[in-house]
Design a protein around this motif. Structure first.
Motif, PDB file in Angstrom:
ATOM      1  N   SER A 146       7.645   7.326   2.506  1.00 49.05           N
ATOM      2  CA  SER A 146       6.144   6.309   3.406  1.00 49.05           C
ATOM      3  C   SER A 146       7.076   4.982   4.420  1.00 49.05           C
ATOM      4  CB  SER A 146       5.321   5.796   2.222  1.00 49.05           C
ATOM      5  OG  SER A 146       4.928   7.300   2.030  1.00 49.05           O
ATOM      6  N   SER A 155       1.992   5.267  -2.982  1.00 47.98           N
ATOM      7  CA  SER A 155       1.988   6.435  -2.206  1.00 47.98           C
ATOM      8  C   SER A 155       2.580   7.387  -3.338  1.00 47.98           C
ATOM      9  CB  SER A 155       1.902   6.448  -1.012  1.00 47.98           C
ATOM     10  OG  SER A 155       3.705   6.474  -0.846  1.00 47.98           O
ATOM     11  N   PRO A 189      -3.395   8.668  -2.177  1.00 51.00           N
ATOM     12  CA  PRO A 189      -1.735   8.249  -1.927  1.00 51.00           C
ATOM     13  C   PRO A 189      -1.040   9.064  -1.682  1.00 51.00           C
ATOM     14  CG  PRO A 189      -2.265   8.635  -4.274  1.00 51.00           C
ATOM     15  CD  PRO A 189      -3.562   8.716  -3.491  1.00 51.00           C
ATOM     16  N   LEU A 193      -6.886   2.645   0.469  1.00 53.36           N
ATOM     17  CA  LEU A 193      -6.233   4.107   1.088  1.00 53.36           C
ATOM     18  C   LEU A 193      -5.682   4.322   0.154  1.00 53.36           C
ATOM     19  CD1 LEU A 193      -5.871   4.246   4.712  1.00 53.36           C
ATOM     20  CD2 LEU A 193      -7.447   5.208   3.570  1.00 53.36           C
ATOM     21  N   ALA A 194      -4.213   4.071  -0.629  1.00 54.52           N
ATOM     22  CA  ALA A 194      -3.745   3.943  -1.522  1.00 54.52           C
ATOM     23  C   ALA A 194      -4.022   4.041  -3.399  1.00 54.52           C
ATOM     24  CB  ALA A 194      -2.682   2.835  -2.140  1.00 54.52           C
ATOM     25  N   SER A 233      -5.585  -1.017   3.150  1.00 51.26           N
ATOM     26  CA  SER A 233      -3.545  -1.360   2.986  1.00 51.26           C
ATOM     27  C   SER A 233      -4.255  -0.546   1.056  1.00 51.26           C
ATOM     28  CB  SER A 233      -3.455  -1.954   2.553  1.00 51.26           C
ATOM     29  OG  SER A 233      -1.495  -0.982   2.154  1.00 51.26           O
ATOM     30  N   GLY A 270       0.377  -1.057   0.470  1.00 53.08           N
ATOM     31  CA  GLY A 270      -0.084   0.180  -0.245  1.00 53.08           C
ATOM     32  C   GLY A 270       1.112   1.270   0.200  1.00 53.08           C
ATOM     33  N   MET A 271       1.968   1.171   1.243  1.00 49.44           N
ATOM     34  CA  MET A 271       2.453   2.827   0.512  1.00 49.44           C
ATOM     35  C   MET A 271       3.486   2.535  -0.489  1.00 49.44           C
ATOM     36  SD  MET A 271       3.465   2.880   5.187  1.00 49.44           S
ATOM     37  CE  MET A 271       4.553   1.255   4.879  1.00 49.44           C
ATOM     38  N   ALA A 282      -3.548   0.966   7.648  1.00 49.20           N
ATOM     39  CA  ALA A 282      -3.892  -0.704   8.110  1.00 49.20           C
ATOM     40  C   ALA A 282      -3.592  -1.097   9.135  1.00 49.20           C
ATOM     41  CB  ALA A 282      -3.164  -1.047   6.306  1.00 49.20           C
ATOM     42  N   ILE A 285      -0.837   5.039   5.043  1.00 49.54           N
ATOM     43  CA  ILE A 285      -1.431   3.684   4.886  1.00 49.54           C
ATOM     44  C   ILE A 285      -1.797   3.041   5.708  1.00 49.54           C
ATOM     45  CG2 ILE A 285      -1.891   2.760   2.829  1.00 49.54           C
ATOM     46  CD1 ILE A 285      -1.280   5.240   1.058  1.00 49.54           C
TER      47      ILE A 285
END
Length: 462
Positions: A287, A281, A424, A419-420, A416, A277-278, A434, A430
């Motif tokens: 991140s 971003s 982002p 949200l990404a 995750s 997920g990160m 998560a 994130i």
């Protein structure tokens, strides 16, 4: 004089009936503290060690890249190697005599071979690049550093097994203070090595972090093994009475162990899922590095909640009275830790710690504040999960533990990735949100599973 084991082990023919108790167990707070505080301190010292490692990597060239490469490489190595340590839970719950303990070790040795081969493939072949770059979406320019970190981790399966078996003996004999001693020795070693390795070794910062991690665990495992040898001799040769016609242990370990191996693998997927997920971003490298720094700082306190409390339940839960005492202690502990972490973050003390003690780069400190606020909620959910999982382990109903961990990973992945996709710019938040969603999902499932248990542990299905 050696202390007795916490409870009589179930017979080999365990049918699932509740273990007989002649009278209610009187479990005092002093007994819990004497066992648990060294156990929690051990986990807390490990968090200190990771902060020392982060500090060492922060002083290498391209600090953010070093932290990110180590985070991904460690996650990969954990994912592959952690089944080697899953047998520790069986040793504590079922290996309460030398015969059972030796059999559990034999199975753990078999697991070592398989996971070592896979770890070597991940470090030296294109399998690794496919996993961390294709599957986990790691930045391509970090691939060489990640592979280097994974190669350093090749001894992990053996270290996990030796360390886990030694710790199992110490917990069975209620000698957890020796676990603390072992990790203190590890901390001293890492302090020295962290000041030397970056100066003398021609390695990427992520590989230096991996080397500190692996060799430090080797030092800790060696000290724990030396301490456990004496207390292993105090275990009974077998656990009487042996019932006539009882089935052999060999076919009965796997129904207990396989869900735990699956759970260990799923647990190791947690950080990679957060990283996925990160990595989507707006600034993936920063991140991931911010989350790594904030998590290791928060773990100094969170470890007191999740630092093996399930083991306390496995060792001490014998009846309804002892269960209630454990639940009261755990709840008070969680409330205290959550309040303290929130207060330290709000007051700026956590920011000072990251800057002055950890030595984190300035661009990583500011975004970590929001991550720490989210993490201050975690202890409340974690303690309830620990109690539930401990009951399932003691009861032998380990399949539900795997289902609960699957719910954790599913909730974590959904939040995750969602949200990404929609925000982002949230970056490390994130990962924080998560993580919170995953812990909540695991709590719901594990607590629901315990509602089918009686107030006394049983032999379960194994």
């Amino acid at each position: 004089m050696a202390q007795p084991l916490a409870a009589p082990a179930p017979s080999a023919a365990g049918s699932g009936a509740a273990l007989a108790q002649t009278k209610p167990t009187t479990l005092t707070t002093v007994e819990i503290v004497r066992f648990f505080v060294p156990l929690a301190a051990t986990t807390m010292f490990i968090a200190v060690i990771f902060n020392v490692m982060n500090s060492a990597m922060a002083h290498t060239a391209q600090a953010a890249a070093a932290l990110a490469a180590f985070s991904v490489g460690q996650s990969m190595a954990d994912l592959i190697s952690v089944p080697a340590s899953s047998g520790q839970q069986w040793l504590i719950a079922r290996g309460r005599d030398k015969r059972s303990f030796r059999y559990g070790l034999g199975v753990m040795y078999q697991i070592i071979v398989g996971v070592t081969v896979v770890l070597a493939l991940a470090g030296w072949t294109s399998l690794g690049r496919w996993l961390y770059e294709g599957l986990f979406n790691a930045p391509p320019h970090l691939s060489g550093a990640i592979a280097q970190a994974i190669k350093v981790c090749l001894p992990l399966p053996v270290i996990f097994t030796v360390r886990g078996a030694a710790q199992a003996v110490l917990m069975l004999r209620r000698k957890t203070q020796y676990m603390t001693l072992a990790v203190i020795v590890r901390l001293g070693y890492v302090f020295v090595a962290a000041s030397v390795f970056p100066r003398v070794l021609p390695l990427h910062g992520g590989a230096i972090g991996a080397l500190l991690w692996v060799t430090g665990m080797g030092v800790e495992g060696t000290v724990a093994f030396l301490a456990a040898r004496r207390f292993y001799r105090e275990l009974p040769e077998t656990t009487p009475p042996a019932e006539a016609g009882a089935p052999a242990l060999r076919p009965r370990i796997w129904p207990f162990l396989l869900p735990l191996i699956a759970t260990s693998v799923l647990w190791s997927l947690g950080k990679p899922i957060l990283n996925i997920g990160m990595a989507r971003s707006t600034d993936p490298e920063t991140s991931i590095a911010v989350y790594q720094v904030a998590w290791n700082a928060a773990w100094l306190l969170i470890s007191y909640v999740q630092g093996g409390f399930r083991q306390v339940v496995v060792v001490f839960w014998n009846d309804e009275a002892s269960l209630r005492a454990l639940q009261r202690f755990a709840t008070r502990l969680a409330l205290g830790v959550s309040a303290l972490l929130f207060a330290l973050t709000a007051s700026g003390a956590a920011t000072w710690f990251l800057r002055e003690v950890v030595g984190a780069a300035e661009e990583l400190i500011g975004p970590s504040r929001g991550v720490l606020f989210v993490m201050s909620v975690l202890p409340l959910a974690l303690v309830a999960t620990e109690v539930s999982v401990g009951r399932l382990l003691r009861n032998g109903t380990t399949a539900a533990i795997g289902v609960a961990k699957g719910a954790n990973l599913a909730a974590m992945a959904v939040v995750s990735l969602a949200l990404a996709a929609v925000a982002p710019e949230m970056g490390p938040m994130i990962g924080a949100l998560a993580m919170l969603a995953g812990v909540g999902g695991e709590l719901v499932v594990s607590y629901w599973a315990t509602r089918r248990l009686t107030s006394c542990p049983s032999a379960g299905d194994v």
